[in-house]
Each structure stands twice: as structure tokens, then as C-alpha cells.
Design an enzyme around this catalytic site. Sequence first.
Site, PDB file in Angstrom:
ATOM      1  N   CYS A 279       2.359  -9.186  14.333  1.00 32.41           N
ATOM      2  CA  CYS A 279       3.894  -9.489  14.254  1.00 32.41           C
ATOM      3  C   CYS A 279       4.729  -8.699  15.142  1.00 32.41           C
ATOM      4  O   CYS A 279       4.376  -7.439  15.270  1.00 32.41           O
ATOM      5  CB  CYS A 279       4.192  -9.408  12.613  1.00 32.41           C
ATOM      6  SG  CYS A 279       4.744  -7.688  12.242  1.00 32.41           S
TER       7      CYS A 279
ATOM      8  N   SER B 156       5.253  -0.344   4.866  1.00 31.79           N
ATOM      9  CA  SER B 156       5.179  -0.387   3.256  1.00 31.79           C
ATOM     10  C   SER B 156       5.933   0.879   2.602  1.00 31.79           C
ATOM     11  O   SER B 156       5.761   1.183   1.598  1.00 31.79           O
ATOM     12  CB  SER B 156       3.975  -0.454   2.790  1.00 31.79           C
ATOM     13  OG  SER B 156       3.156   0.553   3.396  1.00 31.79           O
TER      14      SER B 156
ATOM     15  N   SER C   5      -2.337   2.727   3.538  1.00 33.41           N
ATOM     16  CA  SER C   5      -1.580   1.782   4.050  1.00 33.41           C
ATOM     17  C   SER C   5      -2.260   1.694   5.343  1.00 33.41           C
ATOM     18  O   SER C   5      -2.081   2.725   6.314  1.00 33.41           O
ATOM     19  CB  SER C   5      -0.052   1.928   4.188  1.00 33.41           C
ATOM     20  OG  SER C   5       0.294   0.967   5.430  1.00 33.41           O
TER      21      SER C   5
ATOM     22  N   GLU D  82      -5.649  -9.262   4.237  1.00 35.11           N
ATOM     23  CA  GLU D  82      -5.155 -10.139   5.241  1.00 35.11           C
ATOM     24  C   GLU D  82      -6.181 -11.116   5.825  1.00 35.11           C
ATOM     25  O   GLU D  82      -6.028 -12.349   5.990  1.00 35.11           O
ATOM     26  CB  GLU D  82      -3.888  -9.812   6.413  1.00 35.11           C
ATOM     27  CG  GLU D  82      -3.445 -10.804   7.130  1.00 35.11           C
ATOM     28  CD  GLU D  82      -2.590 -10.251   8.314  1.00 35.11           C
ATOM     29  OE1 GLU D  82      -1.912  -9.156   8.232  1.00 35.11           O
ATOM     30  OE2 GLU D  82      -2.859 -10.517   9.337  1.00 35.11           O
TER      31      GLU D  82
ATOM     32  N   HIS E 118       0.771  -1.178   0.116  1.00 30.98           N
ATOM     33  CA  HIS E 118       0.058   0.065  -0.021  1.00 30.98           C
ATOM     34  C   HIS E 118       0.924   1.358   0.142  1.00 30.98           C
ATOM     35  O   HIS E 118       1.056   1.935   1.012  1.00 30.98           O
ATOM     36  CB  HIS E 118      -0.890   0.165   1.241  1.00 30.98           C
ATOM     37  CG  HIS E 118      -1.986  -1.115   1.122  1.00 30.98           C
ATOM     38  ND1 HIS E 118      -2.461  -1.673   2.134  1.00 30.98           N
ATOM     39  CD2 HIS E 118      -2.504  -1.754   0.225  1.00 30.98           C
ATOM     40  CE1 HIS E 118      -3.133  -2.773   2.065  1.00 30.98           C
ATOM     41  NE2 HIS E 118      -3.277  -2.705   0.555  1.00 30.98           N
TER      42      HIS E 118
ATOM     43  N   HIS F 153       0.449 -10.142   2.149  1.00 25.38           N
ATOM     44  CA  HIS F 153      -0.779 -10.182   3.135  1.00 25.38           C
ATOM     45  C   HIS F 153      -1.529 -12.009   3.006  1.00 25.38           C
ATOM     46  O   HIS F 153      -2.251 -12.081   3.722  1.00 25.38           O
ATOM     47  CB  HIS F 153      -1.926  -9.500   2.356  1.00 25.38           C
ATOM     48  CG  HIS F 153      -1.637  -7.813   2.557  1.00 25.38           C
ATOM     49  ND1 HIS F 153      -1.082  -7.320   3.658  1.00 25.38           N
ATOM     50  CD2 HIS F 153      -1.620  -6.802   1.430  1.00 25.38           C
ATOM     51  CE1 HIS F 153      -1.091  -6.124   3.541  1.00 25.38           C
ATOM     52  NE2 HIS F 153      -1.543  -5.708   2.204  1.00 25.38           N
TER      53      HIS F 153
ATOM     54  N   HIS G 123      -9.595  -5.858   5.177  1.00 22.98           N
ATOM     55  CA  HIS G 123      -8.140  -5.989   4.939  1.00 22.98           C
ATOM     56  C   HIS G 123      -8.078  -7.248   4.225  1.00 22.98           C
ATOM     57  O   HIS G 123      -8.489  -8.154   4.868  1.00 22.98           O
ATOM     58  CB  HIS G 123      -7.381  -5.737   6.151  1.00 22.98           C
ATOM     59  CG  HIS G 123      -5.855  -5.569   5.766  1.00 22.98           C
ATOM     60  ND1 HIS G 123      -5.030  -6.555   5.655  1.00 22.98           N
ATOM     61  CD2 HIS G 123      -5.204  -4.404   5.934  1.00 22.98           C
ATOM     62  CE1 HIS G 123      -3.903  -6.082   5.287  1.00 22.98           C
ATOM     63  NE2 HIS G 123      -3.876  -4.883   5.450  1.00 22.98           N
TER      64      HIS G 123
HETATM   65 FE1  F3S Z   1       4.584  -9.417   7.891  1.00 26.44          FE
HETATM   66 FE2  F3S Z   1       4.698  -7.811  10.024  1.00 26.44          FE
HETATM   67 FE3  F3S Z   1       5.251  -7.161   7.552  1.00 26.44          FE
HETATM   68  S1  F3S Z   1       3.180  -9.349   9.137  1.00 26.44           S
HETATM   69  S2  F3S Z   1       4.570  -8.120   6.278  1.00 26.44           S
HETATM   70  S3  F3S Z   1       6.384  -8.497   8.770  1.00 26.44           S
HETATM   71  S4  F3S Z   1       4.084  -5.612   9.077  1.00 26.44           S
END
Ligand code: F3S
Length: 749
Positions: free
Chosen positions: A193, A266, A221, A128, A44, A76, A126
Amino acid sequence: MPITVAKHAGFCMGVQQAVDRTLAAAGEAKSASLSCFTLGELIHNPAVVSRLEEQGIKAVSTPEEARGALLILRSHGVSPDAEAQARASAARLIDCTCPFVRHLHRAVSEYSRDGAPVILIGDAKHPEVIGTSGWCHGQVFVLSSEEEIDALPQEAGQALAVAQTTFPPEAFGRLSRRLLQRFPGVQVKSTICSATAQRQQEAAELAASSDIMIVVGGRNSANTLKLYETCRRHCENTYLVESAADLPPHIKVNSQQRIGVTAGASTPDWSLKEVIDSMTDMERMDQALEPQNEQVQETPLAPEAQAQEAPAAAEAQVPETTQAPEAQAQTEEAHRPASSFMDEVAANMTRIRNGQTVTGKVVQVTDDEVCVNIGYKSDGLIKRSDLVDENVQVGDDIEVEIVKVNDGEGNVILSQRNIVNRKVWAEITRKFEAGEFVDAVGKEAVKGGLLASIEGVRAFVPASQLSQRYVEKIGQFVGQNMKLKIIELDDAKKRVVASRKEVVAAEAAQKKAEAWARLQQGEVVKGIVRRFAAFGAFVDLGGVDGLIHITDLSWNRNVQPQDVLKIGSEIDVKILSLDPERERIQLGYKQLQPRPWDNVEEKYPVGSVVTRKVVRIRPFGAFVEMEPGVDGLIHISQVALTRVNKVEDVLTPGQEVTVKILAVDPEAKRISLSIREAMEENLMEAPAEIPGEGDDFAVNFEDEINSYTDGSIGAETGVAAAFKKAAEAAAARGDEVSEAIQSAHTEEN
Ligand code: F3S
């Protein structure tokens, strides 16, 4: 410095990987004359998307649009159905799903295998979240607010609650608490994450200590928007910019303002750099102007001086390129800060190179790999096979080696094992140079030798180096712990050749030296019987062998070592002599055994009668073995009742005889024996066993006497005649026969 850039700003590991793989795939597609598409916008960020388009990589919204082309699945991830469709349509599929998203897919798929419900906390629109819902086998409840929790049906009470990987951790904590209040049976699993959590936390801290906060990233994003919201909560002067052109014109980059900068996951490096460069220019401009203004204010100049300075001040405001090169250099030097802004940016971002060892924090542990934050723009991955500590936990600080800064797919590859191997190799090299031994374990019998492991490093032991003796079965060393000496080491090829034989020889030499220092003449020590020779037996005294000569084995004559000792048995021996120069040790065994002639008088009282074997015949008589080491002699005159010319006429070796002990001389080691007297005694005593038998006795006795006198044994002797006469008289009187015979005997003598 007034500007601070967040440590974790720009592409996260998942995005970096997706971008790198996509660019590489575009090259492949070009050479294969294939079109290249991404399923949805790769990330994004409009700037990145337009750059990809320049490379011929376009986004499509359905797999069908990429029929026969190379299709890339973005970080995603997608649902299993979408993936199947993509595989069916595309000529080639490249899956760039982020490892964290893949982990989320696995978690929901496993939990819902039997149809259990899943609560997915995130943005329902989203990609994902849409993709993850497809991995659930039961009902899915997607929510992002407390009101939605209150509206959940009762079936949600047995659900697994997970989060979109980029969901703000703070909000996830709040919603999880609410969820558990309502449904205590819900299982909550954080799938956010680490990059997101870390970025959010850093951004919040930076915003709280800044006067102005710049968030760089795409407005579409979700990750960047959440970052903006977080910063805004802590700093009201927060600006979201997609590029340098969006920088608010009114912000002033000078020492009076503390400016913080962060970027969404991103946001590409070059986009962040562009914003930073632009701010650096603003900062320089301000600094170029500030000193002169201050000088004008603080030090009023004399009118002439003012007249001279005025053009200079005016010059400072014209573009630098209009200055002469020397003047320009002087101006830059005078106004450049102690360290430029870009230096600070560089300082904030860890630089890494292949082979470097760094310490990082474990941020995620999955079945296949461990994700480690090493302070770089992307987190690093350690495969399970490269992990030494299997029990590693999230939050642990661990030392890792950078195997590859970029594996071609945007991943930083790390290894824990390489560090251990390197340390082991260094230690092996040190021991090789110092001639020290290493601990090893036999692993595999191979052609020509044995493969051994020295703390995980493979070493080859040639068969000839396994032992001091020929080794028939190399397999006997497999699984065995052993010490080795490295005899060859090739650092470049990481090749090790080792010897066990040298270790055995060195240990034997040491044991030998210790044994020689320990052993004393005359002392009694323990030893193991090792081997026999014609002249004696060798005994291992623990590092050195001694010899028991055959004459020192037993008090008995003519014995062989095997008659006395057994191979492998432990015995006590006496050290008779030590000769270090010739390395000879003489041992005694019989010296520790009782002497057979001790107490011989008590054991064999004179006058007693015993039965033993004849062991040797000599012209003067026969030797009888009383016991091992003690022989008695029957003189030729004592071997029979009658006179004999040759001993062999009446006796043979091995024959058992009953003898009477005539004399014992322990000093001279002599025992005199007599068969004759034993016989006489027997004859005299025999009738006493049947007293009062009268005529019958006389007849029997006479038969017996005759048997000695019938010529078959020899001529009638005076003794026999006397026996006969006495017997006749006794029979006539009715006396006790034994007394009559005794008196006849006495008379004869
Ligand atoms: Fe993966 Fe976390 Fe980036 S899920 S795409 S490492 S923001």
C-alpha cells in the site's frame, strides 16, 4: 527547530477508517442493545485497544464468540470462509477491510481462478496474510526470505507473486529479483500500500538527517516494528516508544540535537501528540534554563548585582505556577521559541476542509477508485464516477476537491469532477453575465422542452425557446450540437434555463447586416429559391431575402414562378435594386437568360416554313408561338387560301399550323407569317415529288384542285383556276408539272 515530525505519521487511511467506523458502530450497537465485538484486536496498539474496551468494544478470536452481536472485521481483512462464518454468527457484520487489502484479495482470487499458484511475500502469521491465503484457489507459498525462495518447488514457477500490503518495499524488491532469477515465468505484482511505501521512505530520509529518532507505536504492530527497523538502519539512536512514559530520560531536546519523530500506521493522533507534548515540555524546560546559565557565564556580574540576581536565577528553577501571573507571562514570553513545536507539527500536517481544492499524487489505481496522497494523514479516495481523467496513472499529480474530510467511515472523499463542474459553472456564469453564447448538445426531449448539456451541466430549453418557428418534434434536437443563450441562472439551485431562439435571432441579424454590407446593385450573386408568391419568388441571398418580381422571371409572358424555378434550387440572380430603409432587394432572373429576339433573323429566315401552335386569336389575325418569348402574327388575309371573315372560322388556339415566314423585324419584335403561302408552296411542290406520272398525275392533281374548288372550302379562286389550267396544259405537253404550276402561279401573280 530541533524536532521534525514525519509528514505521514499516525493512522493510515485504512486504520482511521476502521477506528471511525468501529466507534460509530458501537453507538449503533448500544442503541440496538447489542454487544459489539471486533474479530481480533482492531489495531495493534494497546492504548487504542484499551480505549475501545472502555467503550464496550471487545476483541474476540472466533466469530462464534460474537453470536447475535454486532461484529466488526478489522482492516486486515479475513478469508471468505471466515467472513461466511462471521455472517452466520453475528446479528450484524461491519466489514472494515482496508481497500488496499481488498485489492490484494481480488488480485490473488482472479489469478488463481483456474488453480494457478500464488507466492505471498509477507509474514505467515500476520492476519492479513492468513486472510489473503484464503482467497487463493490454488497452492499458496508464503515466504519472507531468500532461503525460502531457494526452497520453493518447481510448481511455483507459474505463480503470481504479491506482497503483504505493509511489507517493506525495499525487501519486496530484493525478494522479487531473486524470485525472477530462479523462476523467470513468475508474474510479480506490487500490492504494497502507498501509505506503507511512503511512510517507510520518509522515515528513512528523516532518520538519516536526525541525531535521535523516535518511533511511536505499539510493539506488537508489524508496521511499527518495520518502521523502527528502517529508522534504525539510518540512525543508531532510534527509540521505539508506545507512550510518552517510554521516552528515554537521557535525551535532551535542545538546539544542539536534531530529533526526528515518526509513528506507525496504527498509532493514534493523541498518542503521537502526547509524546510530542512531553518533548515540548522538555524543550521549554531546557530553554527556560539556558539563557540564564549563558548570562551568568558570559557576563560576570558585580557582587551587588550578583546578590540581586541570585534569587532571580533560583526563581527560574522553581515551578512556573509559583510565579505571579505577570511574571509568569513575562518569563514564558522571554523564553518561548519563535514558533512553538506544535506549530511545526501543525505545519507539517496538511489541514484540509470540505470544498478545498488541493493537488495530490496518485498512489493507487483500482477498478473502482483511485487513491491520492494529498499530504494529509490519510490518503483520499476518488470513485470512478468522480474521475474526469480515466487514464490517470500512479505517480500523476492531479487536482482534486475535498468532498468530505471524513465520510463517517474515516475516508477522505475526493472528486475530480467537482472541480471541472465548478470551473464550468464559473465559466457559464461569466458567459451568462456577459450575454455570451454557450456550446451545448441536446440530450433529452422532456415535457415542455429540451434538456441540453453545457459541458456536463444540465440546462432546460423551453419549447418556445427552441426556434423562431413552432417546433413540432422536439426530439429532432436530441444529439444535435447547438449554441444557446442562458436566460436564467440560479446559482444556489444550479439551475440553468437557456434559449436557442435568441441565438438564431441574433445570428440571423448578424448575417443580415453582413449581407446588406456585402451586396451591391448590379452584381450577380447566388441565392436559394425559398418560396413563391403570386407576384414572384423569394430568394435567400445568405442572411437576407430578395424578390424576383414575376415580370423579371422570364422573357416569356404570363409565366408563374413555379414554371421557371424550383423551391430549394440554387440560382444566379442579378441585383436590380437595393433599398436598405425598406429592407427590399429587387432581383432579376430573366436578365441573366438569353433574350429570345436575339438572332431571330438567323433562327427564322424569311421564306422558311415552320410548324407551330396558335396561341392567341385576335380580330386581325392569329398569334403563333415561335418559341417562348417570340410570337409571330398570321394576318387574317393569310390564314387561308380563300378569304375568311373571321379568324376563328379556320383557326383555334392550340391548333398546329404550318406557316411561311414572310418578314422578320427584330427591332419591332415582329414576325409576319402566312398559312396561305405555305399552302401554295406546298401545292406547288407536291407534284414534284412524283415527277413523270403523266395522266395519273393529271387526274390526281385535278382531284386536288377540285377539293379546293368544290365549294366545301370556298369559291374557285383565280389561283385554283390557273393551277387547273396549267395542269391541263402540262399534262397535254408532258412537261414537268412543277414547272407548269410555277409558271401558272407566276402568271396569276
Ligand atoms: Fe490499509 Fe495500508 Fe493502512 S493496507 S490499513 S492503508 S497501512
